[in-house]
Each structure stands twice: as structure tokens, then as C-alpha cells.
Design a protein around this motif. Structure first.
Motif, short mmCIF file in Angstrom:
data_model
loop_
_atom_site.label_atom_id
_atom_site.label_comp_id
_atom_site.label_asym_id
_atom_site.label_seq_id
_atom_site.Cartn_x
_atom_site.Cartn_y
_atom_site.Cartn_z
N PRO A 209 -6.00 2.63 15.02
CA PRO A 209 -6.84 3.81 15.05
C PRO A 209 -6.16 5.05 13.74
O PRO A 209 -4.70 5.31 14.48
CB PRO A 209 -7.63 4.51 15.73
N PHE A 210 -6.36 4.86 12.93
CA PHE A 210 -6.07 6.49 12.14
C PHE A 210 -4.50 5.72 11.25
O PHE A 210 -3.62 6.38 10.74
CB PHE A 210 -5.18 7.64 12.77
N TYR A 211 -4.54 4.41 11.76
CA TYR A 211 -3.63 3.87 10.39
C TYR A 211 -3.34 4.24 9.31
O TYR A 211 -2.38 5.00 8.73
CB TYR A 211 -3.77 2.17 11.26
N ARG A 212 -5.01 4.28 8.69
CA ARG A 212 -4.88 5.30 6.91
C ARG A 212 -4.23 6.28 7.07
O ARG A 212 -3.54 6.46 5.56
CB ARG A 212 -6.13 4.29 6.38
N TYR A 213 -3.88 7.62 7.95
CA TYR A 213 -3.67 7.97 7.78
C TYR A 213 -2.25 8.33 7.42
O TYR A 213 -1.13 9.31 6.68
CB TYR A 213 -3.70 8.78 8.94
N ARG A 214 -1.21 7.07 7.09
CA ARG A 214 0.18 7.48 6.83
C ARG A 214 0.88 7.64 5.59
O ARG A 214 1.71 7.68 5.37
CB ARG A 214 0.47 6.35 7.69
N HIS A 215 -0.52 7.12 4.64
CA HIS A 215 -0.67 7.66 3.58
C HIS A 215 -0.78 8.65 2.62
O HIS A 215 -0.64 8.75 1.62
CB HIS A 215 -2.11 6.49 2.89
N ILE A 216 -0.50 9.23 3.62
CA ILE A 216 -0.76 10.46 3.18
C ILE A 216 0.62 11.18 2.54
O ILE A 216 0.33 12.57 1.89
CB ILE A 216 -0.42 11.84 4.32
N VAL A 217 1.72 10.94 3.13
CA VAL A 217 3.16 10.81 2.18
C VAL A 217 3.08 9.83 1.46
O VAL A 217 3.23 8.98 2.32
CB VAL A 217 3.78 11.64 3.61
N ARG A 218 4.31 10.44 0.30
CA ARG A 218 4.86 8.73 -0.45
C ARG A 218 5.81 7.85 0.41
O ARG A 218 6.67 8.45 1.79
CB ARG A 218 5.69 9.17 -1.29
N PRO A 219 5.87 6.84 0.31
CA PRO A 219 6.31 6.49 1.06
C PRO A 219 7.71 5.69 0.82
O PRO A 219 8.28 6.08 -0.29
CB PRO A 219 5.81 4.55 1.16
N GLY A 220 8.94 5.56 2.11
CA GLY A 220 10.03 5.74 2.01
C GLY A 220 11.11 4.41 1.77
O GLY A 220 10.67 3.16 2.53
N LEU A 221 12.78 4.12 1.70
CA LEU A 221 13.41 3.50 1.23
C LEU A 221 14.25 3.47 2.63
O LEU A 221 14.21 2.20 2.81
CB LEU A 221 14.24 4.05 0.24
N ILE B 50 0.83 -1.38 -0.02
CA ILE B 50 -0.29 -0.19 -0.13
C ILE B 50 0.51 1.55 0.29
O ILE B 50 1.85 1.29 0.85
CB ILE B 50 -1.24 0.01 0.85
N GLY B 51 0.66 2.18 -0.93
CA GLY B 51 1.22 3.25 -1.15
C GLY B 51 0.92 4.49 -0.69
O GLY B 51 -0.25 5.06 -0.33
N TYR B 52 1.69 5.89 -1.52
CA TYR B 52 1.08 6.86 -1.48
C TYR B 52 -1.07 7.26 -1.45
O TYR B 52 -1.42 6.40 -2.64
CB TYR B 52 1.60 7.42 -2.53
N ARG C 149 -3.02 3.50 -2.20
CA ARG C 149 -2.90 3.55 -3.60
C ARG C 149 -2.03 1.90 -3.58
O ARG C 149 -0.77 2.55 -2.74
CB ARG C 149 -2.79 3.99 -4.78
N PRO C 150 -2.66 1.18 -3.64
CA PRO C 150 -1.28 -0.50 -4.17
C PRO C 150 -0.95 -0.39 -5.25
O PRO C 150 -1.13 0.32 -6.33
CB PRO C 150 -2.36 -1.48 -4.15
N PHE C 151 0.45 -0.09 -5.14
CA PHE C 151 1.67 -0.68 -5.92
C PHE C 151 2.29 -1.51 -5.94
O PHE C 151 2.32 -2.28 -4.71
CB PHE C 151 2.28 0.70 -6.16
N PRO D 249 7.51 6.82 5.38
CA PRO D 249 6.95 6.13 6.48
C PRO D 249 7.12 4.38 5.19
O PRO D 249 6.90 4.53 3.77
CB PRO D 249 5.61 5.51 6.42
N ARG D 250 7.48 3.11 5.52
CA ARG D 250 8.00 1.97 4.73
C ARG D 250 6.81 1.38 4.45
O ARG D 250 5.60 1.64 5.52
CB ARG D 250 8.44 0.84 5.81
#
Length: 422
Positions: A356-368, A272-274, A277-279, A340-341
Motif C-alpha cells: 500500500p502507498f508504494y507509489r507515494y515514494r516518488h514524491i521526491v527525486r530518486p537518489g544515488l 521509475i523516477g520523480y 515518470r519512467p526514465f 529513495p533509490r
């Protein structure tokens, strides 16, 4: 009648107005005057220009250090060298691009003296001892007392506020009596530092407490949008620059993996990414082939000392070489170098149901790499992921180039020590 006691001030060497002028005097003006006195030449335009550039390099490097020092668990002296390397290289680049002549000896001497001086200053300040923090006994301040490395002083009455403390902490959302409010206001007017309990807790731990969040809090967790856009461009340019070297390293590692165990060297996994959205993420296989499948939740988790990890896999996981193929995800705009990984689809669905609120971490692009990785390492179980989510929210809330720079430095240290690898 209110009692007044003089509030002792910290050592003057902890103040910007002392640290910066002393640094300028020793690292910039001293090499300049030594060159004039013993170099047998007057203050030419070249030497004067070098003085100006060295002043710019020192001020910029000091600004880098102070910008990173606001984040928790930072041994400031450790970041002196990379901060001044970055600032002086920027100044030298300006000189080269503008084709201006400068004195290499003066600039080099300025850099060396600046590094030595500030390592000594910040190292000495650290050895002065633990901070003494006075706690105003109202509201949710008790949860701070478990944080180590601080001498917590529970205040009994308003007059205790005037004792010697580095800072005071209070829960401003609590019902604080009028006599306490009046004394705290007086302390603030005298130059005392007073933190809100939530602000100090985040500063000391590097985590945003989930228990303090509500739907209305997310307005303060929106990342800095101009930097979001700039970061996408920087990610792409850096990935493009290191791609030739990365391809060579990936090729060598792929051959080693193929010789060590059977199966494809590169495997794909849906994550799950930005913006949720799955990638498809790419990695070099570090486990036996059957363990590389992205099926069940248990298969997606890696435990400490996992028997599925191969001999080569253990090395590339410790050095993070298994993540190198994700440079192609960065080039495609699916990932960033820092963030966030991304979690496997099965794990992400589990975490969303439990936290709670876990999905909110996707507000920025995941990182290396990211703030949670350099502070916590690899995690999988719910209790660990809760703390990881607190780290991720801290990154989102304080999203900035300074925090990214700090993560890069801590990532280098993690790769050298193998911290957090499983």
C-alpha cells in the motif's frame, strides 16, 4: 490523594545550557586568554575577531550536531568531527572572502579543543546506560516493546508515572482514563518528556509504519518545498563540480570491466523516477552481459552472492563505483544525490501491486544513495521492500538538509565497509 515523588533529573552534562557554555569556555575563551597571557601582545583587533569567529564556528558546529542527533540510531560522537569541520570551514571561508586577518593558531586550537571536548561528552553520555522508558498501558504501545536497546517499564497504576524514567510514552489516540490523563499532565508541567507512541516509534526505528497510514496522513508527509527547490540547484552544482574527476574514474572502471568480461561496459535500464515518470538510468555493468538486460522481474533482482556478478563487478558494487554514471541523470534533473533509490520498471509494478502507498515514494527525486540504503542495504523481496518503504517514508517526512548530511556521512561509512552491497 495524589502521591508526589521528586522526578530525578538527568546528568547536567546532557543539557544544552551546560554543554554549550562549557564548550565556549574551553574551545573559544581559553585559547584567547592563553594567547594574551603568553603571546606577549595585547588583545588586538585580529585576536578579538578570531575569538568572535571561533564562537560562531563552535555554536554552528554544535547546532549541526544537535540537528543530526534527533534522528534514530545515531552515535552522536561519530558526527562531531565532520560537524565542526563544516562549521569552521564556513567561518574561514567568510574570513577569506571578506579579506579579514585572523589568528590561525587560535582558530586551530579552538577547533581541536571543540572536537575533543564534545567527543568526550557525547561518548560519556552514551556509556551511562540504556534509556528507561515508562509505558502507559493503553492503546497500541505494546508494539514498541520489541525495539532493542531500551529498558521498557510497563506502568501498572498512575502513581508509577512518578518513578525515575528518561521519558514516558502513551498512545494519545487511545481512551486513557481521567486519572492517568491528570497525572500525565502534571508530569509534563514538571518538565517530564512524554512521547506519543507513533512519534517515539519513528524516532527509535527510523521508519514510518505503513499500518498507521491512511490517505489522510499524507498531508504530514509532504517534503519541505523550499528545500526541494534548493536541493535541485545544489545537486546540479555538485555534479558539475565533480564531473571532471568522475569522468576519469568512470573511464578507468570501464576499461577494467571490458578487460574482465565481454559485453558493453555501460548499460541502460528503465526505472521509475520523480512523480512516477519512467526514465533511463545509467550504470557500469557489474554482471555478465546477459544479466544486464532489464527484462523480467527475476532478472532485475540481485540476490546475496549472485553468481552473475563478475570479479570486477563485485568490487565496484561494494564501493558503489557502478553507480557513478548516474551523475549524468543528476545533471539532467532526473535524480538527486540523496533520495529513495529508483527501482526497475518491472520491480516497481510488482511492489505497487503488493504494497500500500508504494507509489507515494516518488514524491521526491530518486537518489544515488538514501536513508534506506545506509540503514538496510540492497533488498528485493516483498518483506524487505516493506521495511525499505518505511525507511523511504521516514526520509520524506523528515526531509531536511540535516538528514541529507547524516546520509552522506553514513554513505561514506557504508562504502568503506561494503555495507549493503550484493
Amino acid at each position: 490523594m495524589q502521591r508526589y515523588v521528586h522526578v530525578p533529573r538527568a546528568t547536567p552534562f546532557a543539557r544544552i545550557r551546560v554543554q554549550l557554555p562549557l564548550g565556549l569556555l574551553l574551545a573559544c575563551f581559553l585559547p584567547f586568554f592563553v594567547r594574551i597571557a603568553f603571546g606577549g601582545e595585547p588583545a588586538s583587533n585580529v585576536i578579538t575577531l578570531t575569538l568572535i569567529v571561533s564562537i560562531a564556528g563552535l555554536i554552528l558546529g554544535y547546532y549541526f550536531i544537535r540537528s543530526m542527533a534527533v534522528f534514530p540510531a545515531i552515535e552522536v560522537s561519530f558526527y562531531v568531527i565532520p560537524s565542526f569541520i563544516a562549521s569552521y570551514l564556513l567561518c574561514i571561508s567568510f574570513l577569506i572572502i571578506s579579506r579579514m586577518d585572523y589568528s590561525r593558531s587560535i582558530l586551530f586550537a579552538s577547533f581541536v579543543i571543540a572536537v575533543i571536548f564534545y567527543i568526550i561528552i557525547f561518548g560519556w553520555l552514551k556509556r551511562l546506560g540504556r534509556k528507561r522508558i515508562g509505558v502507559v498501558p493503553f492503546g497500541r504501545t505494546e508494539e514498541l516493546l520489541d525495539i532493542a536497546g531500551i529498558e521498557w517499564i510497563n506502568l501498572i497504576n498512575p502513581q508509577d508515572v512518578y518513578d525515575s524514567f528518561d521519558v514516558l510514552v502513551a498512545d494519545f489516540h487511545a481512551d486513557i482514563p481521567k486519572d492517568w490523563e491528570r497525572v500525565l499532565a502534571d508530569r509534563s508541567l514538571q518538565g517530564g518528556i512524554i512521547f506519543h507512541v507513533k512519534q517515539l516509534g519513528e524516532s527509535l526505528t527510523g521508519r514510518v509504519q505503513l499500518e498507521h497510514l491512511s490517505e489522510n496522513n499524507f498531508g504530514s508527509l509532504v517534503p519541505l518545498q523550499p528545500y526541494v527547490k534548493l536541493k535541485v540547484l545544489l545537486d546540479f552544482l555538485v555534479a558539475l563540480a565533480v564531473l571532471p574527476v568522475a569522468i576519469v574514474v568512470i573511464g578507468i572502471v570501464v576499461v577494467a570491466v571490458k578487460l574482465d568480461s565481454r559485453g558493453p561496459a555501460i548499460f541502460r535500464q528503465e526505472r521509475i523516477g520523480y512523480r512516477g515518470r519512467p526514465f533511463t538510468v545509467y550504470k557500469i555493468r557489474s554482471m555478465i552481459d546477459s544479466a544486464s538486460e532489464s527484462g523480467s522481474r527475476r532478472q532485475s533482482m540481485t540476490i546475496q552472492g549472485d553468481a552473475r556478478i563478475t570479479r570486477v563487478g563485485r568490487f565496484i558494487r561494494r564501493t558503489r563505483l557502478d553507480e557513478l554514471p548516474q551523475i549524468f541523470n543528476i545533471l539532467r534533473g532526473e535524480m538527486s544525490w540523496i533520495g529513495p533509490r529508483p527501482e526497475a520498471l518491472s520491480l516497481s509494478e510488482w511492489y505497487e501491486a503488493e504494497l500500500p502507498f508504494y507509489r507515494y515514494r516518488h514524491i521526491v527525486r530518486p537518489g544515488l544513495t538514501g536513508w534506506a540504503q545506509v540503514n538496510q542495504g540492497h533488498v528485493a523481496e516483498i518483506a524487505e521492500v516493506r521495511e525499505k518503504l518505511q525507511n523511504d517514508f521516514f526520509y520524506i517526512k523528515f526531509f531536511s538538509p540535516w538528514l541529507d548530511m547524516l546520509i552522506v556521512l553514513k554513505t561514506i561509512a557504508a562504502v568503506l565497509t561494503g555495507f549493503g552491497a550484493r
